[in-house]
Enzyme design. Structure first.
Site, PDB file in Angstrom:
ATOM      1  N   GLU A 128       0.843  -1.199   0.000  1.00  0.00           N
ATOM      2  CA  GLU A 128       0.000   0.000   0.000  1.00  0.00           C
ATOM      3  C   GLU A 128       0.880   1.251   0.000  1.00  0.00           C
ATOM      4  O   GLU A 128       0.686   2.170  -0.804  1.00  0.00           O
ATOM      5  CB  GLU A 128      -0.897  -0.023   1.237  1.00  0.00           C
ATOM      6  CG  GLU A 128      -1.782   1.201   1.390  1.00  0.00           C
ATOM      7  CD  GLU A 128      -2.498   1.234   2.736  1.00  0.00           C
ATOM      8  OE1 GLU A 128      -3.434   2.034   2.864  1.00  0.00           O
ATOM      9  OE2 GLU A 128      -2.118   0.476   3.659  1.00  0.00           O
ATOM     10  N   HIS A 129       1.830   1.298   0.924  1.00  0.00           N
ATOM     11  CA  HIS A 129       2.788   2.401   1.005  1.00  0.00           C
ATOM     12  C   HIS A 129       4.193   1.830   0.835  1.00  0.00           C
ATOM     13  O   HIS A 129       4.532   0.835   1.482  1.00  0.00           O
ATOM     14  CB  HIS A 129       2.749   3.095   2.369  1.00  0.00           C
ATOM     15  CG  HIS A 129       1.395   3.509   2.836  1.00  0.00           C
ATOM     16  ND1 HIS A 129       0.618   2.721   3.668  1.00  0.00           N
ATOM     17  CD2 HIS A 129       0.676   4.632   2.599  1.00  0.00           C
ATOM     18  CE1 HIS A 129      -0.516   3.353   3.931  1.00  0.00           C
ATOM     19  NE2 HIS A 129      -0.517   4.507   3.290  1.00  0.00           N
TER      20      HIS A 129
END
Length: 438
Positions: A330-331
């Site tokens: 996601e990050h």
């Protein structure tokens, strides 16, 4: 002393790394069957069901499903000045970025007299979900509302769980954020029942075309169940960070960023990918120093110690890139020598944060980027929330008679090849065979 985070050694192992990087298991499929009766109840009984479900799940029987306008005004008036200034700056920066994402219509001249225009049209009505529970997320209001507004969505509604502490209204900071953004249609409804309300409509809430926003497993299950009736952004799972770093990285920064993501939830994933055992040692030491001082240290300790988190040792940065591209976080933070060049080789990530001074928490609030991002590895095929999420591309085809005549014989040939003669007949009704070009 036992480390707070495990190590996974992939050095000398060229195999697919995904089996070595387990994610937290969230069984959305079985949750779907549990939310089905809730959604059906809302479908058939509307507001009455929503009030009863609020009492059952949120411990409060809201007096109103729709938040009164004066409650929004009161919440904004009572908002802490420092928080208000921060929210206003987050909104300002998000508007700068998302306004630049707007699409313009394009017309392509295929042949003389024949054009195809791609026209970008916003979704008619959107429901935006903002979770309650363990923390308050006014930033989620910003991240969902701003791209929808910049896309030109004409009708927006927000739902957030009723809170017993606030008399059956959503948290006042959520209400204040809505007021700052000019959103006046807000509902004190949470969980799967909020998604059902958006899908089917109830009381003052007209059905929406699309629902966005994060939530727990029940919200994800309702989104999955009702997808097709409504469009959705994603089924948001546990949050995750991966950091690709070499021995030039600052271990205190790396540790702080791993901790910041672990703070969300005991099933949050915090992963460091590095070829440097020296950095791994220094980061472990920093974790041992920083975690005990954290407010939510118990939750953080569980998340860092879970199987979904770890320090992954790789042969070199090239190997590390293979690992993060397979993991599709996601990050992703990149803290390496020549970080921009390394980041340019990343293909699969929800968002990428480059260098020592671009932490994920900046993106969570005030970078201008959007923090609604794909989790669970779906960044291999999906993007984060943006203006584009709320737009539909419509092809507008316009041919004159001469342009149709030029290609008519090809249309007829393909229609006959697919045994769809009526398709060809629709053309020959306009252009007789003797006038079709061979």
């Amino acid at each position: 002393m036992r480390s707070v985070i495990s190590r996974i050694d992939l050095r000398g192992n060229p195999a697919d790394p995904r089996a070595s990087l387990p994610r937290a298991e969230i069984d959305v499929a079985s949750a779907v069957e549990k939310v089905r009766p809730i959604c059906e109840d809302v479908r058939h009984r509307g507001v009455e069901a929503l009030i009863e479900l609020g009492e059952r799940f949120d411990g409060v029987r809201p007096a109103h499903i729709r938040v009164p306008a004066d409650a929004l005004e009161t919440a904004l008036a009572g908002l802490d000045r420092t928080v208000r200034a921060a929210l206003e700056e987050a909104i300002r920066r998000a508007r700068i970025v998302h306004r630049d994402q707007r699409r313009t219509d394009t017309t392509t001249r295929v042949v003389p007299g024949g054009t195809v225009t791609e026209r970008w049209v916003p979704v008619d009505r959107v429901g935006l979900y903002v979770p309650g529970g363990r923390a308050v997320y006014p930033s989620s209001v910003v991240m969902n509302v701003v791209p929808a507004q910049e896309a030109g969505v004409p009708s927006l509604a927000v739902a957030s769980p009723p809170q017993a502490e606030f008399g059956g209204l959503p948290h006042p900071t959520i209400l204040a954020a809505c007021a700052l953004l000019g959103v006046d249609e807000v509902y004190a409804v949470g969980g799967a029942q909020a998604i059902a309300m958006f899908a089917y409509g109830a009381g003052e809430c007209a059905p929406v075309s699309m629902v966005t926003g994060p939530g727990n497993i029940w919200v994800a299950a309702a989104k999955r169940l009702l997808k097709g009736i409504i469009g959705i952004d994603s089924e948001a799972g546990p949050t995750e960070i991966a950091i690709l770093a070499d021995d030039t990285a600052n271990p205190a920064y790396v540790a702080a960023d791993l901790i910041s993501q672990a703070e969300h939830d005991v099933v949050a994933a915090s992963v460091l990918v590095t070829p440097s055992t020296a950095l791994a040692d220094r980061v472990e030491a920093e974790l041992a120093r920083q975690v005990p001082a954290a407010k939510h240290r118990e939750r953080i300790t569980q998340a860092l110690g879970g199987p979904q988190s770890g320090i992954v040792l790789v042969d070199d940065i090239d190997h590390g890139l293979d690992v993060v591209n397979a993991y599709a976080p996601e990050h992703l933070e990149v803290m390496t020598a020549d970080a921009q060049s390394v980041a340019a080789r990343v293909r699969n990530a929800g968002a990428i944060f480059i260098g020592d001074h671009s932490p994920v928490s900046l993106g969570d609030y005030c970078a201008g980027s959007n923090h609604v991002l794909p989790t669970g590895g779906v960044a291999v095929h999906s993007s984060g929330l943006s203006v584009q999420s709320f737009l539909r591309g419509i092809h507008v085809v316009e041919y004159d008679r001469a342009a149709l005549a030029e290609v008519a014989h090809h249309v007829v040939a393909l229609a006959e090849a697919e045994d769809l003669p009526a398709h060809g007949a629709a053309v020959t009704a306009r252009i007789p065979r003797e006038e079709q070009q061979a």
